[in-house]
Design a protein around this motif. Structure first.
Motif, PDB file in Angstrom:
ATOM      1  N   ARG A 109      34.230  40.839  21.883  1.00 45.51           N
ATOM      2  CA  ARG A 109      34.513  42.232  21.506  1.00 45.51           C
ATOM      3  C   ARG A 109      35.231  42.978  22.623  1.00 45.51           C
ATOM      4  NH1 ARG A 109      30.373  44.678  17.588  1.00 45.51           N
ATOM      5  NH2 ARG A 109      29.725  42.850  16.407  1.00 45.51           N
ATOM      6  N   LEU A 110      34.901  42.620  23.864  1.00 43.35           N
ATOM      7  CA  LEU A 110      35.495  43.260  25.039  1.00 43.35           C
ATOM      8  C   LEU A 110      35.544  42.215  26.143  1.00 43.35           C
ATOM      9  CD1 LEU A 110      34.785  46.669  26.639  1.00 43.35           C
ATOM     10  CD2 LEU A 110      34.360  44.635  28.002  1.00 43.35           C
ATOM     11  N   VAL A 111      36.649  42.197  26.866  1.00 42.01           N
ATOM     12  CA  VAL A 111      36.798  41.359  28.050  1.00 42.01           C
ATOM     13  C   VAL A 111      37.215  42.279  29.181  1.00 42.01           C
ATOM     14  CG1 VAL A 111      38.228  39.566  29.098  1.00 42.01           C
ATOM     15  CG2 VAL A 111      37.351  39.241  26.804  1.00 42.01           C
ATOM     16  N   LEU A 112      36.597  42.089  30.349  1.00 40.08           N
ATOM     17  CA  LEU A 112      36.910  42.924  31.508  1.00 40.08           C
ATOM     18  C   LEU A 112      37.199  42.023  32.699  1.00 40.08           C
ATOM     19  CD1 LEU A 112      35.391  46.208  32.553  1.00 40.08           C
ATOM     20  CD2 LEU A 112      35.429  44.387  34.263  1.00 40.08           C
ATOM     21  N   GLU A 113      38.259  42.351  33.410  1.00 37.73           N
ATOM     22  CA  GLU A 113      38.613  41.635  34.638  1.00 37.73           C
ATOM     23  C   GLU A 113      38.668  42.636  35.785  1.00 37.73           C
ATOM     24  OE1 GLU A 113      38.856  38.417  34.778  1.00 37.73           O
ATOM     25  OE2 GLU A 113      39.700  37.654  32.908  1.00 37.73           O
ATOM     26  N   VAL A 114      38.134  42.240  36.937  1.00 40.49           N
ATOM     27  CA  VAL A 114      38.248  43.003  38.177  1.00 40.49           C
ATOM     28  C   VAL A 114      39.246  42.234  39.029  1.00 40.49           C
ATOM     29  CG1 VAL A 114      37.038  43.880  40.212  1.00 40.49           C
ATOM     30  CG2 VAL A 114      35.850  43.779  37.994  1.00 40.49           C
ATOM     31  N   THR A 115      40.333  42.881  39.424  1.00 34.01           N
ATOM     32  CA  THR A 115      41.389  42.143  40.123  1.00 34.01           C
ATOM     33  C   THR A 115      40.935  41.650  41.486  1.00 34.01           C
ATOM     34  OG1 THR A 115      42.348  44.162  41.047  1.00 34.01           O
ATOM     35  CG2 THR A 115      43.268  43.381  38.962  1.00 34.01           C
ATOM     36  N   SER A 116      41.491  40.496  41.835  1.00 30.22           N
ATOM     37  CA  SER A 116      41.255  39.870  43.130  1.00 30.22           C
ATOM     38  C   SER A 116      42.608  39.572  43.751  1.00 30.22           C
ATOM     39  CB  SER A 116      40.437  38.589  42.945  1.00 30.22           C
ATOM     40  OG  SER A 116      39.171  38.883  42.405  1.00 30.22           O
ATOM     41  N   SER A 117      42.665  38.561  44.587  1.00 28.94           N
ATOM     42  CA  SER A 117      43.909  38.250  45.300  1.00 28.94           C
ATOM     43  C   SER A 117      45.046  37.855  44.357  1.00 28.94           C
ATOM     44  CB  SER A 117      43.663  37.144  46.326  1.00 28.94           C
ATOM     45  OG  SER A 117      43.145  35.993  45.684  1.00 28.94           O
ATOM     46  N   ASN A 118      44.742  37.231  43.234  1.00 26.31           N
ATOM     47  CA  ASN A 118      45.798  36.849  42.284  1.00 26.31           C
ATOM     48  C   ASN A 118      45.838  37.845  41.121  1.00 26.31           C
ATOM     49  OD1 ASN A 118      43.407  36.046  41.142  1.00 26.31           O
ATOM     50  ND2 ASN A 118      44.137  34.063  40.459  1.00 26.31           N
ATOM     51  N   VAL A 137      39.430  44.477  22.823  1.00 27.02           N
ATOM     52  CA  VAL A 137      39.461  45.407  23.955  1.00 27.02           C
ATOM     53  C   VAL A 137      39.545  44.601  25.248  1.00 27.02           C
ATOM     54  CG1 VAL A 137      38.211  47.218  25.199  1.00 27.02           C
ATOM     55  CG2 VAL A 137      38.092  47.123  22.693  1.00 27.02           C
ATOM     56  N   TYR A 138      40.523  44.958  26.078  1.00 27.06           N
ATOM     57  CA  TYR A 138      40.689  44.325  27.388  1.00 27.06           C
ATOM     58  C   TYR A 138      40.762  45.437  28.426  1.00 27.06           C
ATOM     59  CZ  TYR A 138      42.868  41.649  31.214  1.00 27.06           C
ATOM     60  OH  TYR A 138      43.161  41.066  32.424  1.00 27.06           O
ATOM     61  N   VAL A 139      39.831  45.406  29.390  1.00 24.00           N
ATOM     62  CA  VAL A 139      39.764  46.402  30.456  1.00 24.00           C
ATOM     63  C   VAL A 139      40.079  45.706  31.773  1.00 24.00           C
ATOM     64  CG1 VAL A 139      38.288  48.051  31.670  1.00 24.00           C
ATOM     65  CG2 VAL A 139      38.009  47.712  29.201  1.00 24.00           C
ATOM     66  N   ILE A 140      40.949  46.327  32.568  1.00 22.14           N
ATOM     67  CA  ILE A 140      41.301  45.792  33.882  1.00 22.14           C
ATOM     68  C   ILE A 140      40.950  46.823  34.945  1.00 22.14           C
ATOM     69  CG2 ILE A 140      43.111  44.879  35.378  1.00 22.14           C
ATOM     70  CD1 ILE A 140      44.799  44.460  32.793  1.00 22.14           C
ATOM     71  N   ALA A 141      40.047  46.471  35.845  1.00 16.21           N
ATOM     72  CA  ALA A 141      39.790  47.280  37.031  1.00 16.21           C
ATOM     73  C   ALA A 141      40.811  46.818  38.070  1.00 16.21           C
ATOM     74  CB  ALA A 141      38.364  47.094  37.521  1.00 16.21           C
ATOM     75  N   LEU A 150      43.042  50.240  30.039  1.00 18.65           N
ATOM     76  CA  LEU A 150      42.332  49.868  28.824  1.00 18.65           C
ATOM     77  C   LEU A 150      43.354  49.519  27.754  1.00 18.65           C
ATOM     78  CD1 LEU A 150      39.230  50.650  27.255  1.00 18.65           C
ATOM     79  CD2 LEU A 150      41.063  51.684  25.964  1.00 18.65           C
ATOM     80  N   TYR A 151      43.321  48.254  27.354  1.00 21.98           N
ATOM     81  CA  TYR A 151      44.161  47.765  26.260  1.00 21.98           C
ATOM     82  C   TYR A 151      43.261  47.605  25.043  1.00 21.98           C
ATOM     83  CZ  TYR A 151      47.770  46.482  29.655  1.00 21.98           C
ATOM     84  OH  TYR A 151      48.726  46.497  30.641  1.00 21.98           O
ATOM     85  N   ALA A 152      43.748  48.018  23.879  1.00 16.22           N
ATOM     86  CA  ALA A 152      42.922  47.902  22.675  1.00 16.22           C
ATOM     87  C   ALA A 152      43.792  47.678  21.447  1.00 16.22           C
ATOM     88  CB  ALA A 152      42.073  49.162  22.494  1.00 16.22           C
ATOM     89  N   ASN A 153      43.150  47.090  20.438  1.00 15.41           N
ATOM     90  CA  ASN A 153      43.749  46.915  19.113  1.00 15.41           C
ATOM     91  C   ASN A 153      45.084  46.175  19.120  1.00 15.41           C
ATOM     92  OD1 ASN A 153      41.570  48.459  18.029  1.00 15.41           O
ATOM     93  ND2 ASN A 153      42.627  50.300  18.730  1.00 15.41           N
ATOM     94  N   VAL A 173      33.987  53.479  25.982  1.00 16.01           N
ATOM     95  CA  VAL A 173      34.163  52.152  25.401  1.00 16.01           C
ATOM     96  C   VAL A 173      34.547  52.348  23.930  1.00 16.01           C
ATOM     97  CG1 VAL A 173      32.963  50.021  24.760  1.00 16.01           C
ATOM     98  CG2 VAL A 173      32.557  51.070  27.001  1.00 16.01           C
ATOM     99  N   PRO A 174      35.636  51.722  23.475  1.00 11.64           N
ATOM    100  CA  PRO A 174      36.049  51.890  22.078  1.00 11.64           C
ATOM    101  C   PRO A 174      34.931  51.535  21.091  1.00 11.64           C
ATOM    102  CG  PRO A 174      37.799  50.850  23.329  1.00 11.64           C
ATOM    103  CD  PRO A 174      36.595  50.890  24.223  1.00 11.64           C
ATOM    104  N   GLU A 175      34.870  52.269  20.000  1.00  8.09           N
ATOM    105  CA  GLU A 175      33.829  52.075  18.985  1.00  8.09           C
ATOM    106  C   GLU A 175      33.779  50.645  18.467  1.00  8.09           C
ATOM    107  OE1 GLU A 175      33.828  54.878  15.759  1.00  8.09           O
ATOM    108  OE2 GLU A 175      34.145  56.561  17.128  1.00  8.09           O
ATOM    109  N   SER A 176      34.926  49.971  18.435  1.00  6.06           N
ATOM    110  CA  SER A 176      34.969  48.606  17.899  1.00  6.06           C
ATOM    111  C   SER A 176      34.079  47.636  18.668  1.00  6.06           C
ATOM    112  CB  SER A 176      36.410  48.082  17.891  1.00  6.06           C
ATOM    113  OG  SER A 176      36.904  47.986  19.219  1.00  6.06           O
ATOM    114  N   VAL A 177      33.738  47.989  19.910  1.00  7.32           N
ATOM    115  CA  VAL A 177      32.873  47.116  20.703  1.00  7.32           C
ATOM    116  C   VAL A 177      31.451  47.125  20.128  1.00  7.32           C
ATOM    117  CG1 VAL A 177      31.905  46.716  23.009  1.00  7.32           C
ATOM    118  CG2 VAL A 177      34.304  47.370  22.760  1.00  7.32           C
TER     119      VAL A 177
END
Length: 193
Positions: A109-118, A137-141, A150-153, A173-177
């Protein structure tokens, strides 16, 4: 560390790297092996905070699981898979196991990534592949650029332009989650709760 590979397939080479580089995350994205070094403390604090926040918001009672480092089988190649930092999935996600401890995209329903060196993998490559996989839903810190995206739909394998959030803001957080929750940009970027 140099690793010499004499494997017969990309999947076997990825398995070998995973064995040779403990603590590293090995993924196959668009037919290429990507190896990420172990995360730093702030990165891990962010994930701990997310687990606590989703628990307090009642995600479990809503029929959801929130997990770290679960494999996501991708439709972009025969051996492609990602290992997102944090995911919100349907409670029965284990029934969608494809192979190599990776689950089919439809349970995410949701994927989240916290950026690192790459960080370009999270901010470019994964934007494309997660949209093609239909991740709602894709969230990038994005710690490099000090913002949260926040990317969605996704439609037709592409996300619309992202919502960009700066420090001092929160992200609903989008309702779809399936759970009502606001995420703090500062905590997503710094890990301090």
């Amino acid at each position: 560390m140099a690793v010499v590979l004499h494997e017969s397939s990309l999947a076997e080479a990825a398995d070998r790297l995973w064995e040779e580089l403990p603590g590293h995350r090995v993924e196959i994205l668009n037919g290429s092996i990507v190896v990420t070094p172990p995360p730093d403390g702030s990165h891990q604090e962010t994930l701990t905070w997310l687990v606590e926040d989703f628990a307090e918001a009642g995600a479990g009672q809503a029929g959801l699981k929130y997990v770290q480092g679960i494999g996501l089988w991708l439709p972009t190649g025969p051996d492609d898979y990602a290992v997102p930092d944090f995911s919100v999935v349907d409670a029965d996600f284990k029934d969608a196991l494809v192979e190599k401890n990776c689950c089919a995209p439809h349970v995410f329903r949701l994927v989240l990534e916290v950026t690192s060196s790459n960080w370009t993998n999270d901010t470019a490559t994964k934007v494309d592949i997660y949209a093609r996989a239909g991740i709602p839903v894709y969230v990038i810190a994005d710690r490099r650029h000090d913002e949260v995206l926040l990317y969605a739909n996704p439609a037709d394998g592409k996300y619309p332009d992202p919502e960009r959030h700066k420090r001092g803001q929160s992200i609903p957080v989008p309702e779809s989650v399936g759970v009502a929750l606001d995420l703090s940009v500062d905590v997503l970027l710094d890990g301090d709760g």
